[in-house]
Design an enzyme around this catalytic site. Structure first.
Site, PDB file in Angstrom:
ATOM      1  N   CYS A   1       0.862  -1.356  -0.317  1.00 53.70           N
ATOM      2  CA  CYS A   1      -0.103  -0.089  -0.110  1.00 53.70           C
ATOM      3  C   CYS A   1       0.445   1.302   0.116  1.00 53.70           C
ATOM      4  CB  CYS A   1      -1.292  -0.143   0.905  1.00 53.70           C
ATOM      5  SG  CYS A   1      -2.181  -1.510   1.300  1.00 53.70           S
TER       6      CYS A   1
ATOM      7  N   ARG B   1       4.710   0.577  -6.350  1.00 49.31           N
ATOM      8  CA  ARG B   1       4.590  -0.069  -4.636  1.00 49.31           C
ATOM      9  C   ARG B   1       3.543  -1.494  -5.011  1.00 49.31           C
ATOM     10  NH1 ARG B   1       6.413   2.722  -0.814  1.00 49.31           N
ATOM     11  NH2 ARG B   1       4.639   1.190   1.378  1.00 49.31           N
TER      12      ARG B   1
ATOM     13  N   GLY C   1       0.140  -1.913   6.134  1.00 49.82           N
ATOM     14  CA  GLY C   1       0.345  -2.755   7.144  1.00 49.82           C
ATOM     15  C   GLY C   1      -0.450  -3.576   7.070  1.00 49.82           C
TER      16      GLY C   1
ATOM     17  N   GLU D   1      18.203 -15.457 -11.434  1.00 48.07           N
ATOM     18  CA  GLU D   1      17.443 -14.113 -11.796  1.00 48.07           C
ATOM     19  C   GLU D   1      17.350 -13.888 -12.928  1.00 48.07           C
ATOM     20  OE1 GLU D   1      16.974 -12.084  -9.463  1.00 48.07           O
ATOM     21  OE2 GLU D   1      17.099 -10.630 -11.412  1.00 48.07           O
TER      22      GLU D   1
ATOM     23  N   LYS E   1      13.065 -13.199 -13.462  1.00 46.44           N
ATOM     24  CA  LYS E   1      12.732 -12.048 -14.150  1.00 46.44           C
ATOM     25  C   LYS E   1      12.095 -12.482 -15.101  1.00 46.44           C
ATOM     26  CE  LYS E   1      13.690  -9.728 -12.409  1.00 46.44           C
ATOM     27  NZ  LYS E   1      14.583  -9.057 -11.690  1.00 46.44           N
TER      28      LYS E   1
ATOM     29  N   LYS F   1       6.806  -3.943  -4.682  1.00 44.35           N
ATOM     30  CA  LYS F   1       8.159  -3.434  -5.699  1.00 44.35           C
ATOM     31  C   LYS F   1       8.152  -3.233  -3.667  1.00 44.35           C
ATOM     32  CE  LYS F   1      10.853  -1.752  -6.633  1.00 44.35           C
ATOM     33  NZ  LYS F   1      11.711  -2.535  -7.835  1.00 44.35           N
TER      34      LYS F   1
HETATM   35  O1  M6R Z   1      13.212  -4.771  -1.582  1.00 43.30           O
HETATM   36  P1  M6R Z   1      14.394  -5.597  -1.904  1.00 43.30           P
HETATM   37  O2  M6R Z   1      15.481  -5.637  -2.377  1.00 43.30           O
HETATM   38  O3  M6R Z   1      14.350  -6.616  -0.058  1.00 43.30           O
HETATM   39  O4  M6R Z   1      12.815  -6.526  -2.491  1.00 43.30           O
HETATM   40  C1  M6R Z   1      13.504  -8.251  -2.831  1.00 43.30           C
HETATM   41  C2  M6R Z   1      11.866  -8.923  -3.200  1.00 43.30           C
HETATM   42  O5  M6R Z   1      11.041  -8.704  -2.866  1.00 43.30           O
HETATM   43  C3  M6R Z   1      13.238  -8.517  -4.784  1.00 43.30           C
HETATM   44  O6  M6R Z   1      14.401  -8.350  -5.162  1.00 43.30           O
HETATM   45  C4  M6R Z   1      11.862  -9.045  -6.004  1.00 43.30           C
HETATM   46  O7  M6R Z   1      12.560 -10.366  -6.013  1.00 43.30           O
HETATM   47  C5  M6R Z   1      12.462  -8.131  -7.057  1.00 43.30           C
HETATM   48  N1  M6R Z   1      10.897  -6.968  -7.608  1.00 43.30           N
HETATM   49  C6  M6R Z   1      12.109  -8.851  -8.254  1.00 43.30           C
HETATM   50  O8  M6R Z   1      12.701  -8.836  -9.951  1.00 43.30           O
END
Ligand code: M6R
Length: 609
Positions: free
Chosen positions: A2, A27, A100, A482, A486, A604
């Site tokens: 959120c 987000r 939250g 990775e 992706k 995000k």
């Molecule tokens: O903000 P963070 O790096 O802790 O987030 C971890 C994962 O949620 C993040 O790397 C997610 O896997 C990516 N958005 C994928 O592209």
């Protein structure tokens, strides 16, 4: 997750709120809403769907007119995405938005129902609104009522609040979930993140755990949970409006892929002194590294994948054992972590709930903690013993590209320094690796330019696939993880990464002509072995896309497409090879017509477990 915004000032509040929420779209969300003081009464507009749906609704029902209010993008947790469940929620004289999770909302709801309160939605947020109104009825003072409510709440929250009795005043409070207060001239803001307010002001306060802010047009006051005033340090965001705009690119993701060369330079260059890594400003010295016996790298998603590359490199150069853990697994497996260990938490946002929990667990057990974080002032950055900021700038696209790239670059820097500290490599070797790391900035630029066209072509062949396999060995396997994430997160094509040598133990039975295989084979010592695995899948009908180094002897007919990256120091090749993997994912998602920057169901910053 959120997003929260709030405004009080002289501008058209609806416009400010919607524009600020647009900058928080990254987000992830499934509904949106705003509340504005209209002639001293609180008016609410909310809608399931995107911000455009909210705007369309206001077009029909009338735009909310006023100069103060709060806004929200909701990523559903309690109750489906719907108009009713969208925020803001009201409890008589109180209206609020929430980021939250309230863990004890069921018992609080039962209590409020016993007090004849009626609920319209399935959300935990509506419970907070009624609880706050319940206390407000008792004490008739907003701050005291907020404090009384906070004492009752378990879980994480950032709240933007308006009281019908206090027109043109916005209240805000946070516990765990991030919230900033933007400071303007004759106007003030609240927001979950800096991009929301950067168009209006670069100055902001970082609200700390359990602090309450009171915003009017002319000023901001902050109180602690004991109702005592708090003096805040004014921070200034060091990026400009362009950093949060698309700057002519069709998507943030491709903009961010193209920002990688600069991101590497900004992250690596300041940490090099006399040709050697120097992490002293991050509280890391050669002496502090000498005695580390065991390293844990804990993170989620792409950040965790950067950790897997780090594991290979640290073990190879520093000969120090490294365990990589998914944060959500680490904290529940009672890990054998303790004094003498180093726990590295990698996180772009610095707010990921599981990574934060892992950090706290590690600290509690007496381990030293090092955070590798992109978002300045985030919770993980503030709580770790040592901190290396990556300087990628704001990453808006949900799919991480430049943040992953700079996480890799920091893992390399750290590995070089550790290996030197432990006497596993000499200064000359360390200088060599450090210089090569600096070179990756230009090399990445070349790879972006050279691999764009072929990545587009490859993507056009993948768009009809139902499932894909990524294979590789060693560092190439780490990278495949990775590449696979992706692709699946933005193209919605199922994909898996597999250690090439493990295929014959089960997974090869999946191979048919309809299962494309992306084979990464950049490491010389493993090349022949991976080539054998590629032959095995090719013989079973798979269409193969092979990624290797220029000059590699590629057997005839082994692959449908061969994508070559320049010859380079092999230990650092992941930083080059991740580029075509990003591009293939990007163009596949674009060609499938997907929402590249905000893939479905994703957020995000994952601030709940
Ligand atoms: O903000 P963070 O790096 O802790 O987030 C971890 C994962 O949620 C993040 O790397 C997610 O896997 C990516 N958005 C994928 O592209």
């Amino acid at each position: 997750m959120c997003g929260i915004v709030g405004y009080v000032g002289y501008r058209d509040c609806s416009d400010v709120l919607v524009s600020a929420l647009t900058k928080l779209e990254y987000r992830g969300y499934d509904s949106a809403g705003i509340a504005v003081f209209e002639n001293d009464k609180i008016a609410v507009a909310k809608s399931k769907g995107k911000l455009q749906d909210l705007k369309d609704k206001m077009e029909i029902e009338g735009k909310l007119q006023g100069f103060a209010g709060i806004g929200h993008t909701r990523w559903a947790t309690h109750g489906e995405p719907s108009d009713i469940n969208s925020h803001p929620h009201s409890g008589k004289r109180v209206t609020l938005v929430h980021n939250g999770i309230i863990e004890n909302y069921t018992e609080l709801k039962d209590f409020l129902i016993s007090k004849k309160r009626e609920f319209l939605s399935d959300t935990d947020t509506e419970v907070v609104a009624h609880l706050l109104d319940y206390y407000y009825n008792k004490v008739q003072d907003p701050i005291t009522a907020i404090i009384d409510t906070m004492q009752e709440l378990k879980g994480s929250f950032a709240l933007g609040i308006v009281f019908a009795d206090y027109p043109n005043v916005v209240y805000a409070v946070r516990r765990e979930s991030p919230l900033i207060v933007g400071i303007g001239k004759d106007e003030n803001f609240i927001a979950s993140d800096v991009p929301a307010i950067i168009k209006y002001t670069k100055d902001y306060y970082l609200l700390e755990h359990d602090e309450i802010a009171v915003l009017s047009k002319n000023g901001v006051e902050v109180f602690d949970i004991h109702n005592q005033p708090v003096q805040k340090e004014l921070k200034t965001a060091d990026w400009d409006v362009d950093a949060v705009g698309k700057c002519g690119y069709p998507h943030y993701m491709i903009k961010e892929i193209n920002e990688q060369p600069n991101a590497i330079k900004n992250t690596v260059s300041p940490r090099i002194k006399d040709g050697l890594p120097c992490l002293e400003e991050c509280n890391i010295t050669t002496d502090s590294l000498k005695d580390i016996k065991q390293i844990y790298v804990v993170a989620c998603g792409s950040a965790m994948h950067a950790g897997v590359v780090g594991q290979y490199v640290i073990e190879e150069l520093a000969r120090t054992p490294v365990t990589v853990d998914i944060a959500s697994e680490f904290k529940y497996r009672n890990p054998l972590v303790g004094e003498g260990d180093l726990v590295i938490i990698i996180s772009q946002s610095g707010e990921t709930a599981d990574s934060l929990a892992a950090l706290r667990l590690a600290k509690n057990r007496g381990a030293k903690t090092l955070a590798i974080v992109n978002a300045m002032g985030s919770t993980i950055a503030r709580e770790a013993d040592m901190l290396i900021y990556t300087h990628a700038g704001p990453e808006i696209s949900v799919a991480s590209t430049k943040a992953y790239m700079v996480q890799l670059s920091v893992m390399y820097l750290f590995a070089f320094e550790l290996a030197l500290a432990k006497g596993r490599i000499d200064e000359e070797k360390c200088r060599y690796y450090t210089a090569k790391l600096l070179e990756t900035s230009d090399m990445v630029k070349n790879v972006i330019d050279a691999s764009t066209e072929i990545s587009q072509k490859i993507s056009s062949k993948l768009i009809t696939a139902d499932s894909l396999l990524y294979i590789g060995r060693g560092l190439d396997y780490a990278l495949s993880m990775e590449g696979s994430l992706k692709l699946k997160e933005i193209s919605y094509i199922h994909s898996e990464s597999y250690a090439a040598g493990e295929l014959k133990h089960g997974t090869i039975s999946l191979i048919t002509k309809d299962m494309p295989v992306i084979a990464v084979a950049t490491q010389s010592d493993l090349y022949e072995k991976t080539v054998s695995n590629i032959k095995e899948v090719k013989a079973r009908g798979a269409k193969v896309i092979m990624i290797c180094q220029e000059g590699n002897d590629v057997p005839k007919d082994i692959a449908n497409y061969v994508l070559q990256v320049p010859k380079f120091e092999e230990l650092l090749l992941p930083m080059l090879v991740c580029v075509p993997l990003q591009l293939i994912a990007y163009y596949t998602a674009v060609q499938r017509g997907n929402d590249v920057d905000q893939p479905r169901n994703l957020a995000k910053s994952v601030t709940v477990e």
